[in-house]
Scaffold this motif. Structure first.
Motif, PDB file in Angstrom:
ATOM      1  N   ALA A  31     -12.279  31.772 -11.192  1.00  0.00           N
ATOM      2  CA  ALA A  31     -10.971  32.443 -11.087  1.00  0.00           C
ATOM      3  C   ALA A  31     -10.209  32.466 -12.408  1.00  0.00           C
ATOM      4  CB  ALA A  31     -10.128  31.771 -10.012  1.00  0.00           C
ATOM      5  N   GLY A  73     -25.117  11.619 -18.796  1.00  0.00           N
ATOM      6  CA  GLY A  73     -24.761  10.802 -17.654  1.00  0.00           C
ATOM      7  C   GLY A  73     -25.116  11.473 -16.346  1.00  0.00           C
ATOM      8  N   LYS A  74     -25.458  12.749 -16.394  1.00  0.00           N
ATOM      9  CA  LYS A  74     -25.797  13.454 -15.162  1.00  0.00           C
ATOM     10  C   LYS A  74     -27.168  14.079 -15.399  1.00  0.00           C
ATOM     11  CE  LYS A  74     -22.876  16.618 -12.839  1.00  0.00           C
ATOM     12  NZ  LYS A  74     -22.054  17.800 -13.036  1.00  0.00           N
ATOM     13  N   SER A 118     -20.836  20.098 -19.629  1.00  0.00           N
ATOM     14  CA  SER A 118     -19.926  20.169 -18.478  1.00  0.00           C
ATOM     15  C   SER A 118     -19.828  21.579 -17.908  1.00  0.00           C
ATOM     16  CB  SER A 118     -18.528  19.687 -18.884  1.00  0.00           C
ATOM     17  OG  SER A 118     -17.860  20.666 -19.673  1.00  0.00           O
ATOM     18  N   THR A 158     -12.766  28.625 -19.456  1.00  0.00           N
ATOM     19  CA  THR A 158     -11.641  27.760 -19.793  1.00  0.00           C
ATOM     20  C   THR A 158     -10.769  28.495 -20.802  1.00  0.00           C
ATOM     21  OG1 THR A 158     -12.192  26.540 -21.821  1.00  0.00           O
ATOM     22  CG2 THR A 158     -13.384  25.889 -19.836  1.00  0.00           C
ATOM     23  N   PRO A 159      -9.510  28.086 -20.906  1.00  0.00           N
ATOM     24  CA  PRO A 159      -8.590  28.790 -21.820  1.00  0.00           C
ATOM     25  C   PRO A 159      -8.886  28.522 -23.296  1.00  0.00           C
ATOM     26  CG  PRO A 159      -7.393  27.549 -20.135  1.00  0.00           C
ATOM     27  CD  PRO A 159      -8.807  27.098 -20.086  1.00  0.00           C
ATOM     28  N   VAL A 204     -28.376  19.549   1.667  1.00  0.00           N
ATOM     29  CA  VAL A 204     -27.266  20.496   1.566  1.00  0.00           C
ATOM     30  C   VAL A 204     -27.797  21.920   1.709  1.00  0.00           C
ATOM     31  CG1 VAL A 204     -25.527  21.418  -0.004  1.00  0.00           C
ATOM     32  CG2 VAL A 204     -25.884  18.945   0.149  1.00  0.00           C
ATOM     33  N   MET A 231     -22.662  15.069  -1.513  1.00  0.00           N
ATOM     34  CA  MET A 231     -22.869  16.373  -2.139  1.00  0.00           C
ATOM     35  C   MET A 231     -21.740  16.669  -3.093  1.00  0.00           C
ATOM     36  SD  MET A 231     -21.794  19.548   0.362  1.00  0.00           S
ATOM     37  CE  MET A 231     -21.483  20.973  -0.620  1.00  0.00           C
ATOM     38  N   LYS A 232     -22.061  17.432  -4.098  1.00  0.00           N
ATOM     39  CA  LYS A 232     -21.015  17.843  -5.045  1.00  0.00           C
ATOM     40  C   LYS A 232     -20.707  19.301  -4.766  1.00  0.00           C
ATOM     41  CE  LYS A 232     -20.106  18.113  -9.978  1.00  0.00           C
ATOM     42  NZ  LYS A 232     -19.802  19.549  -9.996  1.00  0.00           N
ATOM     43  N   PRO A 268     -19.515  22.984  -5.407  1.00  0.00           N
ATOM     44  CA  PRO A 268     -19.396  23.774  -6.633  1.00  0.00           C
ATOM     45  C   PRO A 268     -17.922  23.846  -7.023  1.00  0.00           C
ATOM     46  CG  PRO A 268     -20.005  25.149  -4.754  1.00  0.00           C
ATOM     47  CD  PRO A 268     -20.044  23.746  -4.292  1.00  0.00           C
ATOM     48  N   PRO A 269     -17.670  23.808  -8.344  1.00  0.00           N
ATOM     49  CA  PRO A 269     -16.271  23.817  -8.765  1.00  0.00           C
ATOM     50  C   PRO A 269     -15.573  25.060  -8.251  1.00  0.00           C
ATOM     51  CG  PRO A 269     -17.798  23.534 -10.622  1.00  0.00           C
ATOM     52  CD  PRO A 269     -18.612  23.875  -9.428  1.00  0.00           C
ATOM     53  N   ARG A 278     -12.044  27.058  -8.581  1.00  0.00           N
ATOM     54  CA  ARG A 278     -10.736  27.160  -9.204  1.00  0.00           C
ATOM     55  C   ARG A 278      -9.628  27.522  -8.236  1.00  0.00           C
ATOM     56  NH1 ARG A 278     -10.712  27.650 -14.849  1.00  0.00           N
ATOM     57  NH2 ARG A 278      -8.619  28.454 -14.796  1.00  0.00           N
ATOM     58  N   PRO A 279      -9.925  28.353  -7.213  1.00  0.00           N
ATOM     59  CA  PRO A 279      -8.813  28.719  -6.350  1.00  0.00           C
ATOM     60  C   PRO A 279      -8.131  27.497  -5.737  1.00  0.00           C
ATOM     61  CG  PRO A 279     -10.687  30.138  -5.938  1.00  0.00           C
ATOM     62  CD  PRO A 279     -11.139  29.081  -6.897  1.00  0.00           C
ATOM     63  N   PRO A 299      -6.351  22.727 -17.021  1.00  0.00           N
ATOM     64  CA  PRO A 299      -6.938  23.873 -17.715  1.00  0.00           C
ATOM     65  C   PRO A 299      -6.502  24.007 -19.172  1.00  0.00           C
ATOM     66  CG  PRO A 299      -5.566  24.586 -15.855  1.00  0.00           C
ATOM     67  CD  PRO A 299      -5.630  23.102 -15.800  1.00  0.00           C
ATOM     68  N   PRO A 302     -14.135  18.131 -21.938  1.00  0.00           N
ATOM     69  CA  PRO A 302     -14.572  17.628 -20.639  1.00  0.00           C
ATOM     70  C   PRO A 302     -14.242  16.138 -20.533  1.00  0.00           C
ATOM     71  CG  PRO A 302     -16.464  17.761 -22.102  1.00  0.00           C
ATOM     72  CD  PRO A 302     -15.275  18.291 -22.872  1.00  0.00           C
ATOM     73  N   ALA A 313     -20.946  10.226 -13.853  1.00  0.00           N
ATOM     74  CA  ALA A 313     -21.746  11.434 -13.624  1.00  0.00           C
ATOM     75  C   ALA A 313     -21.093  12.324 -12.575  1.00  0.00           C
ATOM     76  CB  ALA A 313     -23.151  11.045 -13.193  1.00  0.00           C
ATOM     77  N   PHE A 354     -17.728  14.153 -13.998  1.00  0.00           N
ATOM     78  CA  PHE A 354     -17.771  14.900 -15.253  1.00  0.00           C
ATOM     79  C   PHE A 354     -17.274  16.319 -15.005  1.00  0.00           C
ATOM     80  CE2 PHE A 354     -20.732  16.778 -18.635  1.00  0.00           C
ATOM     81  CZ  PHE A 354     -19.892  16.431 -19.675  1.00  0.00           C
ATOM     82  N   ALA A 355     -16.189  16.714 -15.658  1.00  0.00           N
ATOM     83  CA  ALA A 355     -15.577  18.011 -15.355  1.00  0.00           C
ATOM     84  C   ALA A 355     -15.125  18.718 -16.620  1.00  0.00           C
ATOM     85  CB  ALA A 355     -14.378  17.816 -14.420  1.00  0.00           C
ATOM     86  N   ALA A 356     -15.410  20.010 -16.692  1.00  0.00           N
ATOM     87  CA  ALA A 356     -14.946  20.855 -17.790  1.00  0.00           C
ATOM     88  C   ALA A 356     -13.443  21.089 -17.629  1.00  0.00           C
ATOM     89  CB  ALA A 356     -15.700  22.184 -17.770  1.00  0.00           C
ATOM     90  N   PRO A 357     -12.771  21.527 -18.702  1.00  0.00           N
ATOM     91  CA  PRO A 357     -11.356  21.867 -18.570  1.00  0.00           C
ATOM     92  C   PRO A 357     -11.139  22.881 -17.451  1.00  0.00           C
ATOM     93  CG  PRO A 357     -11.985  21.847 -20.881  1.00  0.00           C
ATOM     94  CD  PRO A 357     -13.250  21.675 -20.094  1.00  0.00           C
ATOM     95  N   GLN A 372     -11.536  22.288 -14.291  1.00  0.00           N
ATOM     96  CA  GLN A 372     -12.356  22.001 -13.117  1.00  0.00           C
ATOM     97  C   GLN A 372     -11.875  20.712 -12.444  1.00  0.00           C
ATOM     98  OE1 GLN A 372     -14.754  24.214 -12.292  1.00  0.00           O
ATOM     99  NE2 GLN A 372     -14.424  25.400 -14.152  1.00  0.00           N
TER     100      GLN A 372
END
Lengths: 434, 350
Positions: free
Chosen positions: A89, A205-206, A235, A242-243, A418, B1-2, B4-5, B7-8, B110, B115, B131, B134-137, B139
């Motif tokens: 988004a 790490g992942k 990541s 990302t911005p 899953v 389970m992870k 999926p990221p 954004r909404p 954001p 990350p 692990a 771990f998240a990107a900006p 997320q």
């Protein structure tokens, strides 16, 4: 002196490229980056360096103005039309409107909020491609006067300073930084940039090892800027935006002054893997027609035949999962396993695998892409990260994707439970639940 | 389970604050109407700590942390680009009970550039959560862990280069209370030491940057409590009244130095060494390693202003490792006599 030699070589080529561009719908001017050896900061000490051939690289990151021109040309990439499969988004979210970047995204500022899919499509439309990690890092290692400034603490510090600063609300125009030895500008200090094979940066790490492993095996544990870039790439997913993430394109040195044929550009916009125009060869030695898969739910994963442990286990687990499905779902399902290893996984090898694992060739499609770049494209679309190791193996994440009937990725997970649960749920229900 | 990221679903709103304010429950509130067993915990900025857990059965809880990269003051006139769990250094204090299942959500704002991830020392499992989170900006990630062991634990960012993330302020603490909770005290505070490595010398004004060489050489320009020189001095000092018992949750984010934590003019009546369950009594100085913690308790008998320091004293006097506790109340001359006029030594003394 070597460096004056390279600089002297770079200048006439820039001129040539600029001349070739005249009148053609190509990207901004490009500079020649001389090739060389590259070692990833996350590679093991024993890994040999990778040879990188000379290539052309955009002098500056792609701007809002240029991306707007692309979106006007191909409205499928407008933010109000693009499938969420191809960008989250945040796609062009800094723009005022789908066709108006507005005050927060000045024309000459770098475009950000762009997914890997979108960046890739843009570059293809310019007759180029995204640079590989090795290419980008090689270009970015250069200071204004040296091919490789990475051992210079002050140079490293200046890059780190930029990374540590918070993102400004409005990015400045491109082209204001000092040109490096190759003439490239703003590789540091403005935005992160996509690379074609960001999925080769294992999420530290992942999937591959812990962060401590990364540091202990690293080529140069002092190269903090490279670590930060590797962590960022680790990541990302292909649809992430990302911005502060933009891109620039690379081109072969034999670049022609004409855009690539539409067939290699178009494919992606609908979000179907079947529209990629990437050829897969099956165990019978013939191209795999999309009709074998389209219309069916498809569980897609990647493997390589000489894999000692993970891949045989993946096949075993997939067989168990399929066997546990209700009969109608089992009959409808197709399993697509794509090789990571085009050099060795010949059709004969695939046929042997089918036989030895007792796989029904009508429902199990084992296939190999035509080249390494296609492998990377499939893997990225499926959310699978991998990198080749010096001993001829591949480190890869064990992720599996579930594709819907028209080839869009519905679910991605390392956990087959899953995927199995999603297979038992109609797509509409799952979408509503997410 | 992870998942999926998505954004909404991302929202920078401070759900925690809205939630606890609306419901009026101390410490927590229920999230949504469907799942009454999930509770969103209130976390706090130092030096405050959330209300004690007390006596209750283990439950499922949601903790939401937001990573913010922002320029803040490190010392008078000195700005530094901090990376934080929740907008302050140290990060939000998390308080749970042994046996709780904690669903931790990590939001990477954001506007951030990098990350991030979280490794909580209270977690049993590979990587401590790194692990999974771990998240990107832009997320959000999450994972769930069961708090098996009671104690006071450090958490920190686990994204490489980990040392740099920690040196920029990415640490905080989580308290896992034993069944029945900790003994009641009058005051509780959250204090965390950290060492910082600026390109400019100590006191050099203006916007500073992380200095990789100084960090690797372990030569900090600042050693401070709660993220800034003077964060606990003067009108920001900790306070107590004579006769009260004070409990300090003291951590050390490091990344390099071990703290010799000492409160000048007091003796720690009880110390839970290393943040664990071993109780030691009558302790003068507590050694707190980087990535470690201690719970110290003491009754204040005499009014006045007390300084607490890293007793590696050049850090206290030249790099900022000093804070204050101001105790108000009646004098206690039988314990400590007031200062008296100095007088000259008697003539002819040997």
């Amino acid at each position: 002196m070597r460096r004056t030699g390279w600089a002297a070589l770079a200048l006439p080529m820039v001129g040539a490229v600029a001349a070739a561009r005249t009148g053609a719908a190509l990207g901004p001017d490009a500079v020649l980056v001389g090739g060389g050896d590259y070692r990833s900061v996350t590679a093991g000490r024993a890994d040999p360096p990778r040879a990188v051939a000379p290539f052309l690289l955009d002098r500056v990151p792609v701007t809002n103005q240029r991306f707007l021109a692309f979106v006007r040309e191909d409205p499928r990439w407008r933010r109000d039309r693009l499938s969420r499969r191809l960008a989250d988004a945040g796609y062009l979210a800094g723009w005022s409107d789908a066709l108006a970047p507005g005050p927060a995204a000045p024309p000459r500022a770098p475009v950000v909020g762009v997914s890997w899919f979108a960046a890739r499509a843009y570059c293809a439309a310019q007759g180029g491609r995204l640079p590989t990690e090795a290419e980008w890092e090689l270009a970015a290692a250069a200071t204004p006067s040296q091919r490789d400034g990475r051992q210079d603490p002050r140079w490293r510090q200046s890059i780190l300073d930029g990374y540590a600063r918070p993102n400004p609300p409005v990015l400045r125009d491109v082209g204001l930084g000092p040109p490096n030895l190759w003439g490239a500008v703003d590789l540091h200090g403005l935005v992160w940039e996509w690379v074609a094979d960001f999925g080769a940066s294992m999420p530290l790490g992942k999937g591959g090892g812990s962060c401590g492993d990364g540091a202990s095996q690293a080529q140069d544990p002092l190269d903090y800027p490279a670590f930060l870039r590797a962590a960022l790439r680790g990541s990302l997913e292909a649809r992430t935006t990302t911005p502060n993430l933009g891109f620039r394109c690379a081109y072969p040195t034999t670049r022609q002054a004409r855009p690539a044929p539409p067939s290699t550009v178009a494919g992606l916009a609908g979000g179907s893997i079947y529209d990629w125009n990437l050829r897969l060869t099956g165990a019978d030695g013939r191209p795999v027609p999309a009709e074998r898969l389209r219309g069916h739910p498809v569980v897609a994963g990647m493997f390589f035949a000489s894999c000692p442990s993970v891949c045989p286990l993946l096949i075993r687990d997939l067989k168990r999962m399929v066997a546990a499905l209700p009969a109608p779902a089992r009959a409808d399902l197709r399993v697509l396993l794509i090789s990571l290893d085009p050099a060795r996984d010949t059709p004969e090898v695939l046929a042997y695998l089918l036989r030895s694992h007792g796989l029904d060739p009508t429902r199990w499609v084992l296939a190999v892409p035509s080249d390494d770049e296609s492998v990377r494209a499939f893997a990225t679309a499926l959310g699978i990260r991998y990198r080749a190791t010096p001993d001829g193996q591949f480190e890869h994440t064990r992720r599996v994707a579930l594709l819907d009937a028209d080839g869009g990725v519905r679910v991605q997970s390392e956990d087959l439970n899953v995927v199995a649960a999603a297979l038992r749920t109609p797509p509409g229900v799952a979408a509503a639940a997410q | 389970m992870k998942k999926p990221p998505s954004r909404p679903g991302w929202s920078p709103s401070t759900l925690l604050l809205l939630c606890s304010a609306a419901v009026g429950l101390p410490g927590a509130c229920h999230r949504g109407s469907g799942d009454s067993h999930r509770v969103v915990l209130t976390t706090t900025d130092a030096p405050a700590v959330p209300a004690p857990v007390g006596e209750r059965a283990p439950r499922r809880e949601v903790v939401e942390l937001e990573v913010r990269e922002q320029v803040m003051s490190l010392a008078d006139g000195v700005e530094y680009p901090f990376w934080t769990f929740g907008g302050h250094v140290p990060g939000k204090f998390i308080r749970v009970a042994q046996g709780d299942s904690v669903e931790l959500h990590l939001k990477n704002h954001p506007a951030n550039k990098l990350p991030h991830a979280i490794d909580l020392h209270a977690v049993t499992g590979p990587g401590g959560g790194t692990a999974s989170t771990f998240a990107a900006p832009g997320q959000e990630s999450q994972f769930t862990f069961k708090a098996l062991n009671p104690g006071l634990y450090v958490y920190h960012c686990g994204t490489p280069p980990v040392g740099m993330h920690v040196a920029n302020g990415m640490y905080g603490m989580i308290l896992v209370e034993p069944p029945g909770g900790l003994p009641r005290v009058d005051r509780e505070y959250y204090v965390m030491q950290g060492d910082f490595y600026t390109t400019g010398a100590h006191g050099q004004r203006g916007l500073q940057s992380f200095d990789e060489e100084k960090a690797i050489a372990e030569k900090p320009t600042y050693v401070v409590f709660n993220g800034a020189e003077g964060a606990l001095l003067g009108d920001r000092a900790l306070t107590a009244r004579v006769g009260e018992t004070v409990r300090l949750f003291v951590g050390n984010g490091g990344p390099n130095l071990t703290s010799s934590f000492h409160l000048i003019g007091e003796i720690f009546d009880r110390v839970y060494s290393d943040g664990g369950t071993t109780l030691r009594q009558n302790v003068q100085t507590v050694s707190i390693p980087s990535g470690g913690a201690a719970i110290v308790e003491f009754k204040v008998e005499v009014p006045g202003t007390y300084a607490f320091v890293d007793h590696a004293l050049f850090r206290a006097f030249h790099k900022g490792a000093v804070g204050q506790l101001r105790v108000e109340g009646p004098d206690a001359p039988d314990i400590f006599s007031s200062p008296q006029e100095p007088r000259p030594l008697a003539a002819g003394a040997p």
